[in-house]
Scaffold this motif. Structure first.
Motif, PDB file in Angstrom:
ATOM      1  N   VAL A  31       0.830  -1.205   0.000  1.00 35.76           N
ATOM      2  CA  VAL A  31       0.000   0.000   0.000  1.00 35.76           C
ATOM      3  C   VAL A  31       0.862   1.252   0.000  1.00 35.76           C
ATOM      4  N   VAL A  32       2.049   1.168   0.565  1.00 32.35           N
ATOM      5  CA  VAL A  32       2.922   2.336   0.690  1.00 32.35           C
ATOM      6  C   VAL A  32       3.447   2.780  -0.674  1.00 32.35           C
ATOM      7  N   CYS A  33       3.990   1.826  -1.461  1.00 39.54           N
ATOM      8  CA  CYS A  33       4.629   2.214  -2.731  1.00 39.54           C
ATOM      9  C   CYS A  33       3.884   1.728  -3.968  1.00 39.54           C
ATOM     10  N   GLY A  34       2.900   0.859  -3.793  1.00 42.06           N
ATOM     11  CA  GLY A  34       2.114   0.388  -4.932  1.00 42.06           C
ATOM     12  C   GLY A  34       2.724  -0.770  -5.701  1.00 42.06           C
ATOM     13  N   HIS A  35       3.878  -1.265  -5.275  1.00 35.31           N
ATOM     14  CA  HIS A  35       4.471  -2.413  -5.967  1.00 35.31           C
ATOM     15  C   HIS A  35       3.666  -3.671  -5.679  1.00 35.31           C
ATOM     16  N   ASN A  36       3.644  -4.580  -6.677  1.00 34.59           N
ATOM     17  CA  ASN A  36       2.897  -5.829  -6.573  1.00 34.59           C
ATOM     18  C   ASN A  36       3.823  -7.026  -6.594  1.00 34.59           C
ATOM     19  N   GLY A  37       3.405  -8.059  -5.884  1.00 34.80           N
ATOM     20  CA  GLY A  37       4.095  -9.333  -5.966  1.00 34.80           C
ATOM     21  C   GLY A  37       3.595 -10.102  -7.178  1.00 34.80           C
ATOM     22  N   PRO A  38       4.151 -11.277  -7.407  1.00 33.14           N
ATOM     23  CA  PRO A  38       3.717 -12.086  -8.548  1.00 33.14           C
ATOM     24  C   PRO A  38       2.310 -12.647  -8.330  1.00 33.14           C
ATOM     25  N   LEU A  39       1.651 -12.931  -9.421  1.00 33.45           N
ATOM     26  CA  LEU A  39       0.321 -13.521  -9.386  1.00 33.45           C
ATOM     27  C   LEU A  39       0.436 -14.996  -9.012  1.00 33.45           C
ATOM     28  N   ALA A  40      -0.328 -15.418  -8.025  1.00 35.60           N
ATOM     29  CA  ALA A  40      -0.345 -16.826  -7.601  1.00 35.60           C
ATOM     30  C   ALA A  40      -1.717 -17.397  -7.945  1.00 35.60           C
ATOM     31  N   GLU A  41      -1.744 -18.335  -8.883  1.00 31.87           N
ATOM     32  CA  GLU A  41      -3.000 -18.946  -9.306  1.00 31.87           C
ATOM     33  C   GLU A  41      -3.219 -20.265  -8.576  1.00 31.87           C
ATOM     34  N   ALA A  42      -4.449 -20.479  -8.148  1.00 31.33           N
ATOM     35  CA  ALA A  42      -4.812 -21.737  -7.500  1.00 31.33           C
ATOM     36  C   ALA A  42      -5.003 -22.800  -8.576  1.00 31.33           C
ATOM     37  N   ASP A  43      -4.610 -24.018  -8.254  1.00 29.95           N
ATOM     38  CA  ASP A  43      -4.860 -25.120  -9.174  1.00 29.95           C
ATOM     39  C   ASP A  43      -6.360 -25.356  -9.270  1.00 29.95           C
ATOM     40  N   LYS A  44      -6.819 -25.722 -10.447  1.00 29.85           N
ATOM     41  CA  LYS A  44      -8.233 -26.013 -10.658  1.00 29.85           C
ATOM     42  C   LYS A  44      -8.533 -27.414 -10.130  1.00 29.85           C
ATOM     43  N   GLU A  45      -9.471 -27.510  -9.192  1.00 29.48           N
ATOM     44  CA  GLU A  45      -9.800 -28.786  -8.563  1.00 29.48           C
ATOM     45  C   GLU A  45     -11.257 -29.142  -8.808  1.00 29.48           C
ATOM     46  N   GLN A  46     -11.575 -30.415  -8.662  1.00 27.93           N
ATOM     47  CA  GLN A  46     -12.930 -30.899  -8.929  1.00 27.93           C
ATOM     48  C   GLN A  46     -13.887 -30.656  -7.760  1.00 27.93           C
ATOM     49  N   SER A  47     -13.464 -30.932  -6.545  1.00 29.73           N
ATOM     50  CA  SER A  47     -14.365 -30.781  -5.403  1.00 29.73           C
ATOM     51  C   SER A  47     -14.188 -29.403  -4.765  1.00 29.73           C
TER      52      SER A  47
END
Length: 95
Positions: A31-47
């Motif tokens: 929030v201080v400088c506006g920099h972002n970390g990498p995008l972390a995607e969740a694995d697609k699961e059935q249940s």
């Protein structure tokens, strides 16, 4: 002369649970400088239970960036987690 009739239809935004839907994703922002970390995607699961577990794991992966950013910017203490979830439009009633 032809006469045309138009109908209007309501649509609702609902969670996309189709097999081809994108997986949820998470990102941390300083929030201080506006920099972002990498995008972390969740694995697609059935249940639903397995999807919740994959989402929690992706959230934890997203927060790993905070430690590195704090090494670079030790005075930054405030962060925000952004999440995205797949949504689709579902047709509703005609007006």
């Amino acid at each position: 002369m032809t006469r045309e009739t138009y109908g209007f239809r309501r649509f609702a935004a609902v969670p996309d649970t189709e097999p081809d839907a994108e997986a949820p994703a998470y990102r941390i922002e300083c929030v201080v400088c506006g920099h972002n970390g990498p995008l972390a995607e969740a694995d697609k699961e059935q249940s639903a239970e397995a999807q919740d577990k994959a989402s929690r794991k992706a959230q934890q992966e997203a927060t790993l960036w905070v430690a590195q950013h704090r090494k670079d910017e030790p005075e930054h203490f405030t962060y925000r987690m952004w999440s995205s979830a797949p949504v689709r439009l579902e047709p509703g009633a005609w007006q």
